[in-house]
Design a protein around this motif. Structure first.
Motif, PDB file in Angstrom:
ATOM      1  N   ILE A  42       0.836  -1.201   0.000  1.00 25.25           N
ATOM      2  CA  ILE A  42       0.000   0.000   0.000  1.00 25.25           C
ATOM      3  C   ILE A  42       0.869   1.250   0.000  1.00 25.25           C
ATOM      4  CG2 ILE A  42      -1.708   1.349   1.295  1.00 25.25           C
ATOM      5  CD1 ILE A  42      -2.825  -1.286   2.362  1.00 25.25           C
ATOM      6  N   ILE A  43       0.660   2.111  -0.982  1.00 27.26           N
ATOM      7  CA  ILE A  43       1.433   3.357  -1.061  1.00 27.26           C
ATOM      8  C   ILE A  43       0.597   4.569  -0.664  1.00 27.26           C
ATOM      9  CG2 ILE A  43       2.992   2.458  -2.829  1.00 27.26           C
ATOM     10  CD1 ILE A  43       1.377   4.206  -4.858  1.00 27.26           C
ATOM     11  N   GLU A  44      -0.723   4.433  -0.736  1.00 30.70           N
ATOM     12  CA  GLU A  44      -1.621   5.526  -0.345  1.00 30.70           C
ATOM     13  C   GLU A  44      -2.874   4.942   0.302  1.00 30.70           C
ATOM     14  OE1 GLU A  44      -1.286   8.738  -0.424  1.00 30.70           O
ATOM     15  OE2 GLU A  44       0.432   9.054  -1.764  1.00 30.70           O
ATOM     16  N   LYS A  45      -3.261   5.528   1.432  1.00 27.14           N
ATOM     17  CA  LYS A  45      -4.512   5.185   2.097  1.00 27.14           C
ATOM     18  C   LYS A  45      -5.163   6.509   2.461  1.00 27.14           C
ATOM     19  CE  LYS A  45      -7.628   2.927   4.612  1.00 27.14           C
ATOM     20  NZ  LYS A  45      -8.721   2.147   4.021  1.00 27.14           N
ATOM     21  N   ILE A  46      -6.280   6.802   1.832  1.00 28.33           N
ATOM     22  CA  ILE A  46      -6.902   8.119   1.966  1.00 28.33           C
ATOM     23  C   ILE A  46      -8.142   8.039   2.847  1.00 28.33           C
ATOM     24  CG2 ILE A  46      -8.011  10.013   0.714  1.00 28.33           C
ATOM     25  CD1 ILE A  46      -6.264   9.186  -1.706  1.00 28.33           C
ATOM     26  N   ASP A  47      -8.222   8.946   3.794  1.00 25.06           N
ATOM     27  CA  ASP A  47      -9.412   9.057   4.650  1.00 25.06           C
ATOM     28  C   ASP A  47     -10.383  10.001   3.952  1.00 25.06           C
ATOM     29  OD1 ASP A  47     -11.242   9.049   6.669  1.00 25.06           O
ATOM     30  OD2 ASP A  47     -10.096  10.330   8.026  1.00 25.06           O
ATOM     31  N   GLU A  48     -11.404   9.433   3.348  1.00 23.58           N
ATOM     32  CA  GLU A  48     -12.324  10.215   2.530  1.00 23.58           C
ATOM     33  C   GLU A  48     -13.759   9.810   2.827  1.00 23.58           C
ATOM     34  OE1 GLU A  48     -11.311  10.894  -1.724  1.00 23.58           O
ATOM     35  OE2 GLU A  48     -13.251   9.933  -2.126  1.00 23.58           O
ATOM     36  N   SER A  49     -14.627  10.760   3.097  1.00 26.38           N
ATOM     37  CA  SER A  49     -16.033  10.461   3.373  1.00 26.38           C
ATOM     38  C   SER A  49     -16.736  10.043   2.085  1.00 26.38           C
ATOM     39  CB  SER A  49     -16.736  11.679   3.974  1.00 26.38           C
ATOM     40  OG  SER A  49     -16.961  12.656   2.972  1.00 26.38           O
ATOM     41  N   SER A  50     -17.839   9.334   2.225  1.00 30.94           N
ATOM     42  CA  SER A  50     -18.596   8.895   1.048  1.00 30.94           C
ATOM     43  C   SER A  50     -19.210  10.069   0.295  1.00 30.94           C
ATOM     44  CB  SER A  50     -19.692   7.907   1.472  1.00 30.94           C
ATOM     45  OG  SER A  50     -20.583   8.525   2.396  1.00 30.94           O
ATOM     46  N   ASN A  51     -19.332  11.209   0.978  1.00 30.61           N
ATOM     47  CA  ASN A  51     -19.946  12.374   0.341  1.00 30.61           C
ATOM     48  C   ASN A  51     -18.924  13.263  -0.354  1.00 30.61           C
ATOM     49  OD1 ASN A  51     -22.371  13.908  -0.173  1.00 30.61           O
ATOM     50  ND2 ASN A  51     -21.671  15.411   1.317  1.00 30.61           N
ATOM     51  N   TYR A  52     -17.631  13.015  -0.116  1.00 30.84           N
ATOM     52  CA  TYR A  52     -16.589  13.902  -0.626  1.00 30.84           C
ATOM     53  C   TYR A  52     -16.679  14.094  -2.138  1.00 30.84           C
ATOM     54  CZ  TYR A  52     -11.964  15.611  -1.953  1.00 30.84           C
ATOM     55  OH  TYR A  52     -10.937  16.341  -2.501  1.00 30.84           O
ATOM     56  N   MET A  53     -16.796  12.992  -2.891  1.00 33.23           N
ATOM     57  CA  MET A  53     -16.776  13.110  -4.346  1.00 33.23           C
ATOM     58  C   MET A  53     -17.984  13.891  -4.854  1.00 33.23           C
ATOM     59  SD  MET A  53     -17.605   9.167  -5.479  1.00 33.23           S
ATOM     60  CE  MET A  53     -19.072   8.293  -4.918  1.00 33.23           C
ATOM     61  N   TYR A  54     -19.126  13.778  -4.153  1.00 40.92           N
ATOM     62  CA  TYR A  54     -20.312  14.533  -4.558  1.00 40.92           C
ATOM     63  C   TYR A  54     -20.155  16.017  -4.243  1.00 40.92           C
ATOM     64  CZ  TYR A  54     -22.394   9.881  -4.850  1.00 40.92           C
ATOM     65  OH  TYR A  54     -22.658   8.575  -5.172  1.00 40.92           O
TER      66      TYR A  54
END
Length: 301
Positions: A255-267
């Protein structure tokens, strides 16, 4: 800003809430109308209408978030009254001959939220600096779990006549592949209903996209008991595995990247792009023409 929503199901509600949050953060007020043929009223401070005759002469923005089979009629209803349109994916139940209509493509944005995930920025960096020999794309989910709010057998996804079928529901995968690599020179595709799901639409769609220097496989299904959404790249630098659910990127199992991202972020990011770029006339990287061309590849024709 004068806004109208056509359809306030789960995705329409998400866009509405994000719009209200966007406005509150920037002190931008919106006069919002919801076109609801059922007459159901769920939000305070919103004007509800039920008939075309009640439409105002002008709106700054229209959100078309109703079932896919209603998209074309809704677009034609509002096209002369709205300056800009946010149209949910897939653009239509089937591709159309756009030359029959006098649309301004750049003023109509088609939803493509996966493009805005942070892992996609990493993917773009990787494919710009390495040779990609082939790729494998998978989107597998279990329809009854996906449509928990309703009986999946009665949801539009279950009926091809209503724009259902995994090839349309999961058109996101083809969208981001074409966004990353461009349109293929040749496409082979197969569809079918193979599981015991009680639906009248396809539960499996597979594609082989041929490019001059690579072949990309795409697998979409409704029957995966364990959800999977991955982009796997076979490259000159090794095997790159992008997990879009876990927001992880690995190379050769590390694993080179693990991003903490909410499910709503992309929207949220997508709406921000629409409001700060599309309606400002700066850019529209998923306009009506482009989305209709992607639909031609996705559909069973």
């Amino acid at each position: 800003m004068k806004v109208i929503f056509f359809g306030l199901g789960s995705i329409g509600k998400r866009h509405l809430k994000n719009l209200l949050s966007f406005g509150a953060e920037r002190s931008v007020e919106s006069d919002i109308t919801a076109y609801s043929s059922s007459g159901k009223k769920e939000f305070r401070g919103i004007t509800y209408i039920q008939d075309e005759e009640e439409l105002a002469p002008h709106y700054d923005v229209a959100f078309i978030t109703n079932p896919t089979f209603k998209h074309l009629d809704t677009l034609n209803m509002i096209i002369k009254k709205a300056d800009y349109i946010f149209l949910e994916k897939p653009v239509f139940s089937e591709s159309i001959n756009l030359s029959q209509y006098n649309y301004d493509y750049q003023k109509i944005y088609i939803a493509a939220p996966l493009r805005y995930k942070q892992v996609m920025n990493i993917v773009r960096e990787k494919i710009s600096s390495t040779e990609v020999y082939s790729a494998r794309v998978t989107c597998s989910s279990y329809l009854p779990e996906w449509r928990k709010d309703t009986d999946y057998r009665k949801n539009y996804s279950a009926f091809k006549s209503m724009g259902g079928g995994v090839e349309l529901d999961c058109i996101h995968e083809l969208d981001y592949v074409i966004n990353l690599f461009g349109f293929p020179k040749d496409v082979k595709k197969k569809f079918g209903k193979f599981s015991n799901l009680e639906i009248k639409s396809n539960d499996l769609a597979t594609y082989l996209l041929e490019y001059n220097d690579k072949i990309i496989e795409v697998h979409l299904d409704y029957f995966g008991k364990k959800s999977k959404r991955k982009l796997e790249l076979f490259t000159s630098d090794g095997f790159i595995n992008v997990d879009l659910l876990a927001n992880e990127v690995s190379i050769d199992e590390h694993i080179i990247e693990k991003i903490d991202e909410s499910s709503n972020y992309m929207y949220e990011e997508e709406l921000k792009y629409f409001l700060e770029n599309v309606i400002m006339g700066k850019s529209n990287w998923n306009n009506l023409y482009h989305a209709n061309e992607v639909l031609k590849i996705a559909e069973e024709k």
